[in-house]
Design a protein around this motif. Structure first.
Motif, PDB file in Angstrom:
ATOM      1  N   UNK A   1      -9.773   8.361  -3.609  1.00  0.00           N
ATOM      2  CA  UNK A   1      -9.578   9.227  -2.524  1.00  0.00           C
ATOM      3  C   UNK A   1      -8.366   8.979  -1.556  1.00  0.00           C
ATOM      4  N   UNK A   2      -8.241   7.542  -1.191  1.00  0.00           N
ATOM      5  CA  UNK A   2      -7.582   7.309  -0.374  1.00  0.00           C
ATOM      6  C   UNK A   2      -5.965   7.432  -1.223  1.00  0.00           C
ATOM      7  N   UNK A   3      -5.672   7.530  -2.446  1.00  0.00           N
ATOM      8  CA  UNK A   3      -4.426   7.895  -3.374  1.00  0.00           C
ATOM      9  C   UNK A   3      -4.208   8.995  -2.851  1.00  0.00           C
ATOM     10  N   UNK A   4      -5.233   9.982  -3.231  1.00  0.00           N
ATOM     11  CA  UNK A   4      -5.081  11.349  -3.069  1.00  0.00           C
ATOM     12  C   UNK A   4      -4.461  11.843  -1.661  1.00  0.00           C
ATOM     13  N   UNK A   5      -5.432  11.134  -0.765  1.00  0.00           N
ATOM     14  CA  UNK A   5      -4.502  11.409   0.764  1.00  0.00           C
ATOM     15  C   UNK A   5      -3.244  11.155   0.879  1.00  0.00           C
ATOM     16  N   UNK A   6      -2.759   9.862   0.297  1.00  0.00           N
ATOM     17  CA  UNK A   6      -1.782   9.212   0.408  1.00  0.00           C
ATOM     18  C   UNK A   6      -0.601  10.394  -0.203  1.00  0.00           C
ATOM     19  N   UNK A   7      -1.045  11.075  -1.219  1.00  0.00           N
ATOM     20  CA  UNK A   7       0.024  12.318  -1.866  1.00  0.00           C
ATOM     21  C   UNK A   7       0.036  13.438  -1.099  1.00  0.00           C
ATOM     22  N   UNK A   8      -1.106  13.863  -0.212  1.00  0.00           N
ATOM     23  CA  UNK A   8      -1.328  15.031   0.253  1.00  0.00           C
ATOM     24  C   UNK A   8      -0.428  14.808   1.629  1.00  0.00           C
ATOM     25  N   UNK A   9      -0.457  13.481   2.173  1.00  0.00           N
ATOM     26  CA  UNK A   9       0.283  13.385   3.460  1.00  0.00           C
ATOM     27  C   UNK A   9       1.734  13.368   3.044  1.00  0.00           C
ATOM     28  N   UNK A  10       1.986  12.870   2.048  1.00  0.00           N
ATOM     29  CA  UNK A  10       3.446  12.762   1.598  1.00  0.00           C
ATOM     30  C   UNK A  10       4.072  14.100   1.160  1.00  0.00           C
TER      31      UNK A  10
END
Length: 95
Positions: free
Chosen positions: A46-55
């Motif tokens: 979930x943290x990686x998914x959020x990282x991509x969403x933020x990017x």
């Protein structure tokens, strides 16, 4: 389209997971390595998914292309008879 390799690694000292994100063209180059932040592997995902969403939110949208305009047809002439009208319709159909 770029494909990133993501690895979730358990840090034995802290008992938490860290994430390594590798370069899409050179799989040996680590782009991002987080601290051991995540209590579970699912939380790391979930943290990686959020990282991509933020990017993605920081990337400006691409300029939309204007749709191609069709030329307007000139006024149609009325056929002299029904037979001529059918012929004209067939010609339009086969263009």
């Amino acid at each position: 389209m770029a494909q990133f390799r993501v690895e979730f690694i358990l840090d034995t000292a802290s008992g938490r997971y860290l994430v390594e994100l590798y370069h899409p063209e050179d799989e040996d180059v680590v782009l991002v390595r987080t601290e051991p932040l995540y209590p579970t592997q699912a939380a790391a995902v979930l943290g990686v998914v959020q990282l991509f969403k933020d990017a993605i939110g920081q990337v400006p949208p691409a300029k939309a292309k204007k749709p191609a305009r069709r030329k307007k047809a000139g006024p149609r002439k009325k056929p002299a008879s029904r037979k001529a009208a059918r012929k004209a319709a067939k010609r339009r159909k086969h263009r």
